[in-house]
Design a protein around this motif. Structure first.
Motif, PDB file in Angstrom:
ATOM      1  N   ILE A  44      12.506  -8.781   3.035  1.00  0.00           N
ATOM      2  CA  ILE A  44      13.692  -8.281   2.178  1.00  0.00           C
ATOM      3  C   ILE A  44      13.472  -6.630   1.649  1.00  0.00           C
ATOM      4  O   ILE A  44      13.783  -5.531   2.056  1.00  0.00           O
ATOM      5  CB  ILE A  44      14.080  -8.688   1.493  1.00  0.00           C
ATOM      6  CG1 ILE A  44      14.972 -10.446   1.594  1.00  0.00           C
ATOM      7  CG2 ILE A  44      14.852  -8.193  -0.479  1.00  0.00           C
ATOM      8  CD1 ILE A  44      15.445 -11.391   0.474  1.00  0.00           C
ATOM      9  N   PRO A  45      11.993  -6.337   1.195  1.00  0.00           N
ATOM     10  CA  PRO A  45      11.914  -4.999   0.618  1.00  0.00           C
ATOM     11  C   PRO A  45      12.376  -4.182   2.036  1.00  0.00           C
ATOM     12  O   PRO A  45      12.151  -3.114   2.284  1.00  0.00           O
ATOM     13  CB  PRO A  45       9.973  -5.492   0.964  1.00  0.00           C
ATOM     14  CG  PRO A  45      10.298  -6.219   0.231  1.00  0.00           C
ATOM     15  CD  PRO A  45      11.193  -7.485   1.190  1.00  0.00           C
ATOM     16  N   ASP A  46      11.467  -4.774   3.213  1.00  0.00           N
ATOM     17  CA  ASP A  46      12.453  -3.896   4.709  1.00  0.00           C
ATOM     18  C   ASP A  46      13.585  -3.490   4.720  1.00  0.00           C
ATOM     19  O   ASP A  46      14.289  -2.230   4.489  1.00  0.00           O
ATOM     20  CB  ASP A  46      11.613  -4.086   5.906  1.00  0.00           C
ATOM     21  CG  ASP A  46      11.887  -3.093   7.267  1.00  0.00           C
ATOM     22  OD1 ASP A  46      11.442  -2.318   7.317  1.00  0.00           O
ATOM     23  OD2 ASP A  46      12.816  -3.540   8.248  1.00  0.00           O
ATOM     24  N   ALA A  47      14.258  -4.376   4.639  1.00  0.00           N
ATOM     25  CA  ALA A  47      15.765  -4.240   4.558  1.00  0.00           C
ATOM     26  C   ALA A  47      16.478  -3.459   3.298  1.00  0.00           C
ATOM     27  O   ALA A  47      17.150  -2.427   3.952  1.00  0.00           O
ATOM     28  CB  ALA A  47      17.218  -5.137   4.066  1.00  0.00           C
ATOM     29  N   VAL A  48      15.745  -3.531   2.011  1.00  0.00           N
ATOM     30  CA  VAL A  48      16.203  -2.322   1.204  1.00  0.00           C
ATOM     31  C   VAL A  48      15.700  -0.747   1.678  1.00  0.00           C
ATOM     32  O   VAL A  48      16.256  -0.681   1.841  1.00  0.00           O
ATOM     33  CB  VAL A  48      15.719  -2.564   0.017  1.00  0.00           C
ATOM     34  CG1 VAL A  48      15.964  -1.953  -0.766  1.00  0.00           C
ATOM     35  CG2 VAL A  48      16.170  -4.089  -0.532  1.00  0.00           C
ATOM     36  N   GLY A  49      14.523  -1.182   2.554  1.00  0.00           N
ATOM     37  CA  GLY A  49      13.899  -0.227   2.712  1.00  0.00           C
ATOM     38  C   GLY A  49      14.998   1.303   3.665  1.00  0.00           C
ATOM     39  O   GLY A  49      15.088   2.168   3.535  1.00  0.00           O
ATOM     40  N   GLN A  50      15.675   0.199   3.931  1.00  0.00           N
ATOM     41  CA  GLN A  50      16.246   0.632   5.385  1.00  0.00           C
ATOM     42  C   GLN A  50      18.074   1.415   4.616  1.00  0.00           C
ATOM     43  O   GLN A  50      18.015   2.737   5.262  1.00  0.00           O
ATOM     44  CB  GLN A  50      16.995  -0.201   6.258  1.00  0.00           C
ATOM     45  CG  GLN A  50      14.816  -0.765   7.185  1.00  0.00           C
ATOM     46  CD  GLN A  50      16.570  -1.306   7.940  1.00  0.00           C
ATOM     47  OE1 GLN A  50      17.257  -0.989   8.886  1.00  0.00           O
ATOM     48  NE2 GLN A  50      15.481  -2.726   9.043  1.00  0.00           N
ATOM     49  N   LEU A  51      17.749   0.679   3.565  1.00  0.00           N
ATOM     50  CA  LEU A  51      19.222   0.480   2.979  1.00  0.00           C
ATOM     51  C   LEU A  51      18.815   2.365   1.951  1.00  0.00           C
ATOM     52  O   LEU A  51      19.625   3.322   1.846  1.00  0.00           O
ATOM     53  CB  LEU A  51      20.302  -0.627   3.214  1.00  0.00           C
ATOM     54  CG  LEU A  51      20.892  -1.120   3.609  1.00  0.00           C
ATOM     55  CD1 LEU A  51      21.007  -2.378   3.019  1.00  0.00           C
ATOM     56  CD2 LEU A  51      21.080  -0.908   4.487  1.00  0.00           C
ATOM     57  N   GLU A  52      18.341   1.656   1.726  1.00  0.00           N
ATOM     58  CA  GLU A  52      18.181   3.085   0.296  1.00  0.00           C
ATOM     59  C   GLU A  52      17.318   4.662   1.049  1.00  0.00           C
ATOM     60  O   GLU A  52      18.376   5.802   1.025  1.00  0.00           O
ATOM     61  CB  GLU A  52      16.418   2.905  -0.276  1.00  0.00           C
ATOM     62  CG  GLU A  52      17.077   1.863  -1.414  1.00  0.00           C
ATOM     63  CD  GLU A  52      17.081   2.527  -2.139  1.00  0.00           C
ATOM     64  OE1 GLU A  52      16.516   2.960  -3.267  1.00  0.00           O
ATOM     65  OE2 GLU A  52      18.288   2.819  -2.624  1.00  0.00           O
ATOM     66  N   ALA A  53      16.658   4.844   2.961  1.00  0.00           N
ATOM     67  CA  ALA A  53      17.061   5.219   3.402  1.00  0.00           C
ATOM     68  C   ALA A  53      17.641   5.788   4.654  1.00  0.00           C
ATOM     69  O   ALA A  53      18.347   7.558   4.067  1.00  0.00           O
ATOM     70  CB  ALA A  53      15.296   5.670   4.635  1.00  0.00           C
ATOM     71  N   ASP A  54      19.038   5.502   4.081  1.00  0.00           N
ATOM     72  CA  ASP A  54      20.068   5.851   4.789  1.00  0.00           C
ATOM     73  C   ASP A  54      21.459   6.487   3.929  1.00  0.00           C
ATOM     74  O   ASP A  54      21.781   6.414   2.746  1.00  0.00           O
ATOM     75  CB  ASP A  54      20.693   4.531   5.695  1.00  0.00           C
ATOM     76  CG  ASP A  54      22.377   5.124   6.179  1.00  0.00           C
ATOM     77  OD1 ASP A  54      22.739   5.842   6.403  1.00  0.00           O
ATOM     78  OD2 ASP A  54      22.619   3.917   7.574  1.00  0.00           O
TER      79      ASP A  54
END
Length: 270
Positions: A44-54
């Protein structure tokens, strides 16, 4: 739709995709009512990080796989291995806490779209989001006391912030289930709609949010987070810096121009 990097496991996965300005984190383990394995918590942290960076993503939605439950909590079937003693439990708790914290600390607005089961860690994920929209068939419970396990302290604090200390104690002490109407009445969710209207309601809410100024939303979220879960002076300084940035932004100039010209503003987040 753009599909981002998922994490695949034997028992399930966390899917990440983007549709326009909407980023979705999908809890995908339908064979277990979208229970979360340790690998899924860790994703989940990686998933949030991907969307935060997009840069295209303006709102992050957390939901269960299509037509299924939101999340029935942690996958208890693996506890004899991954949560078998104090040491492994501490590692597991850290993964839980990191997942909740990633959502809690996300700069972008986060929305939990909930149907059917929202249990245990599922309640924690929903409470870590900014807004919760539920279908009228949703059921909520935190059954930690049935298993003799603890719950991350910060996640307890998220629930206290929503429904207050007394009602939080009641949910944990009794492990009782509550329906969507009760969840709405006590403030655990923000809106309840018919199941067949849930997707439309969530889409409409996201559209309303994404039409407005993202820098304002970011600044307000930081100020609210500093108020309800203070991290000291640093959190307040961060919130004030984001507020100051709004007044220096092109979006603020656009908002004023749109008001003068009697048209809808077009905000770009800069």
């Amino acid at each position: 739709m753009r599909k981002l990097r998922p994490v695949e496991t034997v028992e399930g996965r966390i899917r990440v995709d983007v549709v326009g300005t909407l980023g979705r984190i999908v809890i995908d383990n339908p064979g277990r009512h979208n229970a979360l394995s340790l690998a899924m918590w860790e994703a989940i942290p990686d998933a949030v990080g991907q969307l935060e960076a997009d840069a295209d993503v303006r709102v992050i939605v957390v939901c269960g796989s299509e037509g299924g439950a939101f999340a029935s909590g942690a996958d208890i079937s693996e506890f004899d291995v991954v949560r078998r003693d104090a040491g492994t439990s501490a590692t597991y708790e850290a993964s839980n806490a990191a997942a909740f914290n990633a959502l809690r600390k996300a700069d972008k607005p986060t929305v939990a779209v909930i149907r059917r089961f929202c249990m245990g860690g599922g309640v924690g994920l929903a409470a870590a989001c900014d807004v919760r929209i539920a279908s009228d068939d949703a059921v909520f419970a935190i059954p930690a006391a049935r298993l003799g396990l603890a719950y991350p302290a910060e996640a307890v604090a998220d629930i206290v912030a929503l429904i207050g200390p007394s009602r939080t104690k009641d949910l944990f002490f009794t492990a009782k289930r509550i329906d969507a109407a009760t969840a709405l009445r006590i403030g655990l969710v923000d809106d309840v709609v018919r199941d067949d209207e849930l997707e439309a309601a969530a889409t409409a809410y996201v559209a309303r949010v994404t039409a407005l100024a993202p820098l304002t939303q970011k600044a307000i979220k930081a100020a609210i987070n500093a108020a309800v879960a203070p991290d000291g002076a640093e959190a307040w300084d961060h919130a004030r810096a984001l507020a100051d940035a709004c007044f220096r932004s092109a979006d603020y100039a656009e908002g004023r121009a749109a008001f003068r010209e009697k048209r809808e503003p077009i905000f770009l987040g800069r």
